[in-house]
Motif scaffolding. Structure first.
Motif, PDB file in Angstrom:
ATOM      1  N   GLN A 146      -8.983  13.327  -5.156  1.00 48.22           N
ATOM      2  CA  GLN A 146      -8.747  14.655  -4.421  1.00 48.22           C
ATOM      3  C   GLN A 146      -8.936  14.215  -2.953  1.00 48.22           C
ATOM      4  OE1 GLN A 146     -11.827  17.570  -4.798  1.00 48.22           O
ATOM      5  NE2 GLN A 146     -10.500  19.300  -4.347  1.00 48.22           N
ATOM      6  N   GLU A 147     -10.004  13.485  -2.381  1.00 44.64           N
ATOM      7  CA  GLU A 147      -9.993  13.314  -1.258  1.00 44.64           C
ATOM      8  C   GLU A 147      -8.918  12.295  -0.395  1.00 44.64           C
ATOM      9  OE1 GLU A 147     -12.014  14.535   0.773  1.00 44.64           O
ATOM     10  OE2 GLU A 147     -14.001  15.235  -0.130  1.00 44.64           O
ATOM     11  N   LEU A 148      -8.573  11.505  -1.227  1.00 44.56           N
ATOM     12  CA  LEU A 148      -7.358  10.557  -1.001  1.00 44.56           C
ATOM     13  C   LEU A 148      -6.170  11.297  -0.847  1.00 44.56           C
ATOM     14  CD1 LEU A 148      -8.024   7.357  -2.912  1.00 44.56           C
ATOM     15  CD2 LEU A 148      -8.485   7.781  -0.368  1.00 44.56           C
ATOM     16  N   TYR A 154      -1.510  12.532   6.539  1.00 48.95           N
ATOM     17  CA  TYR A 154      -0.807  11.588   6.997  1.00 48.95           C
ATOM     18  C   TYR A 154       0.752  11.628   6.850  1.00 48.95           C
ATOM     19  CZ  TYR A 154      -4.364   7.791   8.087  1.00 48.95           C
ATOM     20  OH  TYR A 154      -5.577   7.108   8.511  1.00 48.95           O
ATOM     21  N   MET A 155       1.129  12.144   5.739  1.00 47.89           N
ATOM     22  CA  MET A 155       2.518  12.002   5.485  1.00 47.89           C
ATOM     23  C   MET A 155       3.376  13.041   6.297  1.00 47.89           C
ATOM     24  SD  MET A 155       2.960   9.564   3.856  1.00 47.89           S
ATOM     25  CE  MET A 155       4.612   9.619   3.309  1.00 47.89           C
ATOM     26  N   ARG A 156       2.369  14.283   6.625  1.00 45.84           N
ATOM     27  CA  ARG A 156       2.919  15.498   7.454  1.00 45.84           C
ATOM     28  C   ARG A 156       3.747  14.751   8.621  1.00 45.84           C
ATOM     29  NH1 ARG A 156      -1.789  18.941   7.197  1.00 45.84           N
ATOM     30  NH2 ARG A 156      -1.614  19.900   5.303  1.00 45.84           N
ATOM     31  N   ASN A 169      -2.244   5.824  -4.545  1.00 41.83           N
ATOM     32  CA  ASN A 169      -2.265   4.854  -5.473  1.00 41.83           C
ATOM     33  C   ASN A 169      -2.621   3.676  -4.679  1.00 41.83           C
ATOM     34  OD1 ASN A 169      -1.979   6.656  -7.427  1.00 41.83           O
ATOM     35  ND2 ASN A 169       0.234   6.154  -7.617  1.00 41.83           N
ATOM     36  N   GLU A 170      -2.080   3.317  -3.625  1.00 43.08           N
ATOM     37  CA  GLU A 170      -2.174   2.126  -2.937  1.00 43.08           C
ATOM     38  C   GLU A 170      -3.658   2.066  -2.357  1.00 43.08           C
ATOM     39  OE1 GLU A 170      -1.604  -1.687  -1.256  1.00 43.08           O
ATOM     40  OE2 GLU A 170      -0.319  -0.599  -2.732  1.00 43.08           O
ATOM     41  N   ALA A 171      -4.020   3.079  -1.583  1.00 40.89           N
ATOM     42  CA  ALA A 171      -5.282   3.211  -1.021  1.00 40.89           C
ATOM     43  C   ALA A 171      -6.345   3.150  -1.926  1.00 40.89           C
ATOM     44  CB  ALA A 171      -5.539   4.531  -0.187  1.00 40.89           C
ATOM     45  N   TYR A 172      -6.335   3.847  -3.235  1.00 43.48           N
ATOM     46  CA  TYR A 172      -7.197   3.701  -4.195  1.00 43.48           C
ATOM     47  C   TYR A 172      -7.317   2.328  -4.767  1.00 43.48           C
ATOM     48  CZ  TYR A 172      -9.138   4.355  -8.939  1.00 43.48           C
ATOM     49  OH  TYR A 172      -9.831   4.045 -10.177  1.00 43.48           O
ATOM     50  N   LEU A 173      -6.211   1.532  -4.690  1.00 45.59           N
ATOM     51  CA  LEU A 173      -6.426  -0.007  -5.417  1.00 45.59           C
ATOM     52  C   LEU A 173      -7.006  -0.669  -4.452  1.00 45.59           C
ATOM     53  CD1 LEU A 173      -2.584  -0.540  -6.806  1.00 45.59           C
ATOM     54  CD2 LEU A 173      -4.847  -0.028  -8.137  1.00 45.59           C
ATOM     55  N   ARG A 174      -6.874  -0.601  -3.071  1.00 44.35           N
ATOM     56  CA  ARG A 174      -7.615  -1.134  -1.978  1.00 44.35           C
ATOM     57  C   ARG A 174      -9.125  -0.855  -1.992  1.00 44.35           C
ATOM     58  NH1 ARG A 174      -3.748  -1.967   3.084  1.00 44.35           N
ATOM     59  NH2 ARG A 174      -1.709  -2.605   1.918  1.00 44.35           N
ATOM     60  N   LEU A 175      -9.451   0.411  -2.121  1.00 47.83           N
ATOM     61  CA  LEU A 175     -10.733   0.981  -2.415  1.00 47.83           C
ATOM     62  C   LEU A 175     -11.498   0.475  -3.424  1.00 47.83           C
ATOM     63  CD1 LEU A 175     -10.552   4.546  -0.898  1.00 47.83           C
ATOM     64  CD2 LEU A 175     -11.851   2.708   0.104  1.00 47.83           C
ATOM     65  N   VAL A 176     -10.827   0.395  -4.493  1.00 48.48           N
ATOM     66  CA  VAL A 176     -11.639  -0.142  -5.959  1.00 48.48           C
ATOM     67  C   VAL A 176     -11.981  -1.519  -5.601  1.00 48.48           C
ATOM     68  CG1 VAL A 176     -11.084  -0.477  -8.267  1.00 48.48           C
ATOM     69  CG2 VAL A 176     -10.639   1.452  -7.373  1.00 48.48           C
ATOM     70  N   ASP A 177     -11.268  -2.239  -4.912  1.00 51.27           N
ATOM     71  CA  ASP A 177     -11.453  -3.743  -4.626  1.00 51.27           C
ATOM     72  C   ASP A 177     -12.639  -3.925  -3.724  1.00 51.27           C
ATOM     73  OD1 ASP A 177      -9.693  -4.678  -6.574  1.00 51.27           O
ATOM     74  OD2 ASP A 177      -8.099  -5.184  -4.950  1.00 51.27           O
ATOM     75  N   VAL A 178     -13.029  -2.905  -2.952  1.00 50.86           N
ATOM     76  CA  VAL A 178     -14.128  -3.058  -1.942  1.00 50.86           C
ATOM     77  C   VAL A 178     -15.571  -2.936  -2.688  1.00 50.86           C
ATOM     78  CG1 VAL A 178     -15.070  -2.007  -0.049  1.00 50.86           C
ATOM     79  CG2 VAL A 178     -12.547  -1.957  -0.062  1.00 50.86           C
ATOM     80  N   VAL A 187     -13.434   4.835   5.898  1.00 47.54           N
ATOM     81  CA  VAL A 187     -12.797   3.640   5.381  1.00 47.54           C
ATOM     82  C   VAL A 187     -11.575   3.928   4.763  1.00 47.54           C
ATOM     83  CG1 VAL A 187     -13.124   1.695   3.754  1.00 47.54           C
ATOM     84  CG2 VAL A 187     -15.280   2.544   4.919  1.00 47.54           C
ATOM     85  N   ALA A 188     -11.487   4.938   3.884  1.00 47.03           N
ATOM     86  CA  ALA A 188     -10.144   5.448   3.391  1.00 47.03           C
ATOM     87  C   ALA A 188      -9.340   5.792   4.576  1.00 47.03           C
ATOM     88  CB  ALA A 188     -10.669   6.647   2.680  1.00 47.03           C
ATOM     89  N   ALA A 189      -9.450   6.372   5.547  1.00 45.92           N
ATOM     90  CA  ALA A 189      -8.616   6.817   6.504  1.00 45.92           C
ATOM     91  C   ALA A 189      -8.157   5.413   7.247  1.00 45.92           C
ATOM     92  CB  ALA A 189      -9.234   7.640   7.460  1.00 45.92           C
ATOM     93  N   ARG A 190      -8.854   4.583   7.553  1.00 44.37           N
ATOM     94  CA  ARG A 190      -8.535   3.136   8.067  1.00 44.37           C
ATOM     95  C   ARG A 190      -7.655   2.603   7.123  1.00 44.37           C
ATOM     96  NH1 ARG A 190     -13.101   0.265  10.481  1.00 44.37           N
ATOM     97  NH2 ARG A 190     -12.469   1.571  12.206  1.00 44.37           N
ATOM     98  N   MET A 191      -7.889   2.500   5.745  1.00 40.05           N
ATOM     99  CA  MET A 191      -6.711   1.836   4.878  1.00 40.05           C
ATOM    100  C   MET A 191      -5.342   2.550   4.776  1.00 40.05           C
ATOM    101  SD  MET A 191      -9.076   0.898   1.541  1.00 40.05           S
ATOM    102  CE  MET A 191     -10.487  -0.366   1.772  1.00 40.05           C
TER     103      MET A 191
END
Length: 194
Positions: free
Chosen positions: A37-39, A46-48, A63-72, A86-90
């Motif tokens: 929900q947050e992502l 961002y997409m606006r 999905n891309e941000a989620y995959l990167r966050l899970v690896d953190v 951190v999510a915003a930076r990603m």
């Protein structure tokens, strides 16, 4: 969790993030719908600013941000605001990387050539603006790291003044001063880049 659902209290999210940092897989499972929900909220924000027909849709960005966050795995999550930072930076980096890969660069990249007579009528490409903003924000961060973080947290992360102050361990008044300075500084830099 639906998009209409109220977000869980920040203290609950903070407790789950900290438990996840400690290796609690049940906390991770409880976080999944909250993180999604947050992502998604950040991705829509961002997409606006992206051009119509952009090839990366909010769901793909999530999905891309989620995959990167899970690896953190080395991050000791402090709280919800820290996670959002951190999510915003990603997400910012994902969009900038894609914009650069598409050939949009600060100086025009492969953007169509516009006759000089049509310059005033032509609007700059949002992706080019994103790359220019990214570059200007990096320059600001080199000058004053905290002011760069304030912009990233407020503009890209959608954090409130109070959340930003909490993440940076400064007063809300300091955040407001930094925010005001940074906006002026970035506008000046972006106007020079055009």
């Amino acid at each position: 969790m639906t998009d209409d659902a109220a977000p869980p209290p920040a203290a609950h999210v903070t407790a789950l993030l900290q438990a996840w940092s400690g290796g609690d897989q049940a906390a991770f499972q409880a976080l999944l719908p909250i993180v999604e929900q947050e992502l998604h909220r950040l991705a829509i924000r961002y997409m606006r600013g992206e051009r119509p027909g952009h090839t990366l849709q909010p769901t793909a960005l999530v999905n891309e941000a989620y995959l990167r966050l899970v690896d953190v795995t080395h991050v000791r999550w402090q709280n919800r605001a820290h996670f959002l930072a951190v999510a915003a930076r990603m997400m910012r980096r994902i969009l900038v990387d894609q914009a650069r890969a598409k050939g949009y660069q600060k100086r025009g990249g492969r953007a169509p050539q516009v006759p000089l007579d049509d310059v005033e009528a032509a609007a700059p490409a949002p992706a080019a603006d994103l790359v220019a903003l990214h570059d200007a924000l990096d320059a600001l961060a080199r000058e004053d790291a905290r002011k760069g973080q304030v912009v990233e947290l407020r503009y890209f992360g959608g954090l409130t003044v109070e959340e930003t102050a909490e993440v940076l361990a400064v007063s809300p008044e300091t955040v407001m001063r930094d925010w005001k300075f940074a906006k002026t500084w970035l506008l000046r830099e972006l106007s020079r880049a055009r």
